[in-house]
Design an enzyme around this catalytic site. Structure first.
Site, PDB file in Angstrom:
ATOM      1  N   ASP A  67      83.977  46.128  87.712  1.00  0.00           N
ATOM      2  CA  ASP A  67      83.777  46.640  89.070  1.00  0.00           C
ATOM      3  C   ASP A  67      82.867  45.760  89.915  1.00  0.00           C
ATOM      4  O   ASP A  67      82.263  44.807  89.417  1.00  0.00           O
ATOM      5  CB  ASP A  67      83.238  48.082  89.009  1.00  0.00           C
ATOM      6  CG  ASP A  67      82.093  48.241  88.000  1.00  0.00           C
ATOM      7  OD1 ASP A  67      81.533  47.224  87.563  1.00  0.00           O
ATOM      8  OD2 ASP A  67      81.770  49.391  87.661  1.00  0.00           O
ATOM      9  N   ASP A 136      76.776  60.587  85.245  1.00  0.00           N
ATOM     10  CA  ASP A 136      77.762  61.645  85.503  1.00  0.00           C
ATOM     11  C   ASP A 136      79.025  61.466  84.648  1.00  0.00           C
ATOM     12  O   ASP A 136      80.034  62.106  84.880  1.00  0.00           O
ATOM     13  CB  ASP A 136      78.131  61.677  87.004  1.00  0.00           C
ATOM     14  CG  ASP A 136      78.717  60.355  87.496  1.00  0.00           C
ATOM     15  OD1 ASP A 136      78.865  59.411  86.681  1.00  0.00           O
ATOM     16  OD2 ASP A 136      79.028  60.268  88.704  1.00  0.00           O
ATOM     17  N   HIS A 138      80.730  58.593  84.389  1.00  0.00           N
ATOM     18  CA  HIS A 138      81.688  57.605  84.905  1.00  0.00           C
ATOM     19  C   HIS A 138      81.799  56.402  83.978  1.00  0.00           C
ATOM     20  O   HIS A 138      80.859  56.056  83.256  1.00  0.00           O
ATOM     21  CB  HIS A 138      81.389  57.205  86.359  1.00  0.00           C
ATOM     22  CG  HIS A 138      80.184  56.354  86.591  1.00  0.00           C
ATOM     23  ND1 HIS A 138      79.212  56.664  87.512  1.00  0.00           N
ATOM     24  CD2 HIS A 138      79.784  55.176  86.051  1.00  0.00           C
ATOM     25  CE1 HIS A 138      78.291  55.732  87.526  1.00  0.00           C
ATOM     26  NE2 HIS A 138      78.611  54.819  86.651  1.00  0.00           N
ATOM     27  N   GLU A 143      84.492  57.664  89.175  1.00  0.00           N
ATOM     28  CA  GLU A 143      83.613  58.823  89.319  1.00  0.00           C
ATOM     29  C   GLU A 143      84.356  60.122  89.000  1.00  0.00           C
ATOM     30  O   GLU A 143      85.592  60.160  89.040  1.00  0.00           O
ATOM     31  CB  GLU A 143      83.109  58.890  90.774  1.00  0.00           C
ATOM     32  CG  GLU A 143      82.231  57.720  91.193  1.00  0.00           C
ATOM     33  CD  GLU A 143      80.809  57.809  90.646  1.00  0.00           C
ATOM     34  OE1 GLU A 143      80.579  58.461  89.613  1.00  0.00           O
ATOM     35  OE2 GLU A 143      79.921  57.206  91.268  1.00  0.00           O
TER      36      GLU A 143
HETATM   37  C1  GLP Z   1      76.944  51.430  86.884  1.00  0.00           C
HETATM   38  C2  GLP Z   1      78.195  50.654  86.445  1.00  0.00           C
HETATM   39  C3  GLP Z   1      78.793  51.254  85.191  1.00  0.00           C
HETATM   40  C4  GLP Z   1      77.694  51.485  84.171  1.00  0.00           C
HETATM   41  C5  GLP Z   1      76.734  52.506  84.710  1.00  0.00           C
HETATM   42  C6  GLP Z   1      75.636  52.891  83.739  1.00  0.00           C
HETATM   43  O1  GLP Z   1      77.193  52.458  87.755  1.00  0.00           O
HETATM   44  N1  GLP Z   1      79.209  50.609  87.451  1.00  0.00           N
HETATM   45  O2  GLP Z   1      79.791  50.388  84.687  1.00  0.00           O
HETATM   46  O3  GLP Z   1      78.225  51.910  82.955  1.00  0.00           O
HETATM   47  O4  GLP Z   1      76.142  51.945  85.861  1.00  0.00           O
HETATM   48  O5  GLP Z   1      74.592  52.008  83.859  1.00  0.00           O
HETATM   49  P1  GLP Z   1      73.342  51.937  82.945  1.00  0.00           P
HETATM   50  O6  GLP Z   1      73.777  51.280  81.706  1.00  0.00           O
HETATM   51  O7  GLP Z   1      72.365  51.125  83.727  1.00  0.00           O
HETATM   52  O8  GLP Z   1      72.854  53.338  82.723  1.00  0.00           O
END
Ligand code: GLP
Length: 236
Positions: A67, A136, A138, A143
């Site tokens: 992404d 959440d 995702h 989402e």
């Molecule tokens: C972002 C990314 C996701 C990732 C998520 C969790 O929103 N788009 O791909 O998995 O964060 O991030 P973290 O590992 O910092 O909790």
């Protein structure tokens, strides 16, 4: 689903890097699906170390990221292209033209999404998709919603995601409201899924995602439909 629990983030990261290195060594021309967020940072540190000290080479592989924030150029320090440069690409021998991250500044984001999917189909999907999981539930930036979206698409980020990701920006107001994300088809096309996450809150989400119903309200639950998912979780 295979679940492995670790005491520390370092141990979890070493296990994730080991799994990626194994694929790279067996098939140097492999296609790796990569992720951003804080969870894979230790994995990239370990891969960079293996490159430096053990000669692990990325020279023949291709990478496809999940992404990118809409509107952020790759030169923006919080763009996911910049993140990948900083944490992995600049530290190993990868060829930049073999690294793919959606272009957040594309004049026509819908066309960029369609081109991203076309490339992914041409590549035949990834050999391994590294994933984190959002607070959440995702994956990528898919989402919670009424439906699962198969294609790469533009999403409105959930308020909880904007809040969670504001820790990387000066203020919450600076967090982009939209992103381009690989859809569920692209993720499920991967031959193998490796999800990394840490701490009790993520553990709860993982348990819900893999033991409850498959629902777009908890996007990671779709991973129940994949035949080769490994979850690496650490306590800290
Ligand atoms: C972002 C990314 C996701 C990732 C998520 C969790 O929103 N788009 O791909 O998995 O964060 O991030 P973290 O590992 O910092 O909790």
């Amino acid at each position: 689903m295979e679940f492995h629990s670790f005491k520390t983030f370092e141990e979890m990261s070493a296990a994730a890097a080991g799994a990626i290195a194994k694929i790279l060594r067996a098939r140097p021309e492999c296609i790796l699906g990569l992720a951003t967020g804080s969870s894979p940072v230790g994995t990239y540190d370990e891969l960079a170390r293996m490159h430096r000290e053990e000669g692990l080479s990325f020279a023949r592989c291709t990478t496809v990221n999940l992404d990118e924030y809409l509107g952020l150029p790759g030169t923006h320090p919080e763009s996911y292209r910049f993140f990948m440069e900083k944490h992995l690409f600049s530290r190993v021998d990868i060829r930049r033209e073999r690294t793919f991250v959606p272009d957040g500044t594309a004049a026509d984001p819908a066309a960029e999404c369609a081109a991203y999917d076309a490339r992914l189909e041409r590549l035949g999907g990834t050999d391994l998709q590294l994933l984190g999981i959002g607070p959440d539930g995702h994956i990528g930036f898919n989402e919670p919603d009424d439906v699962f979206t198969p294609q790469t698409h533009v999403v409105d980020l959930a308020p909880s995601t904007i809040e969670a990701n504001s820790r990387f920006f000066e203020s919450e107001a600076d967090v982009p409201r939209k992103a381009l994300t690989m859809g569920m088809r692209g993720i499920l096309l991967s031959r193998r899924i490796l999800l990394v996450a840490s701490g009790p809150a993520k553990r709860k989400r993982i348990d819900e995602a893999f033991s409850g119903p498959v629902t777009p309200r908890l996007p990671a639950s779709i991973l129940q439909l994949h035949r080769d998912v490994t979850v690496l979780w650490s306590e800290d």
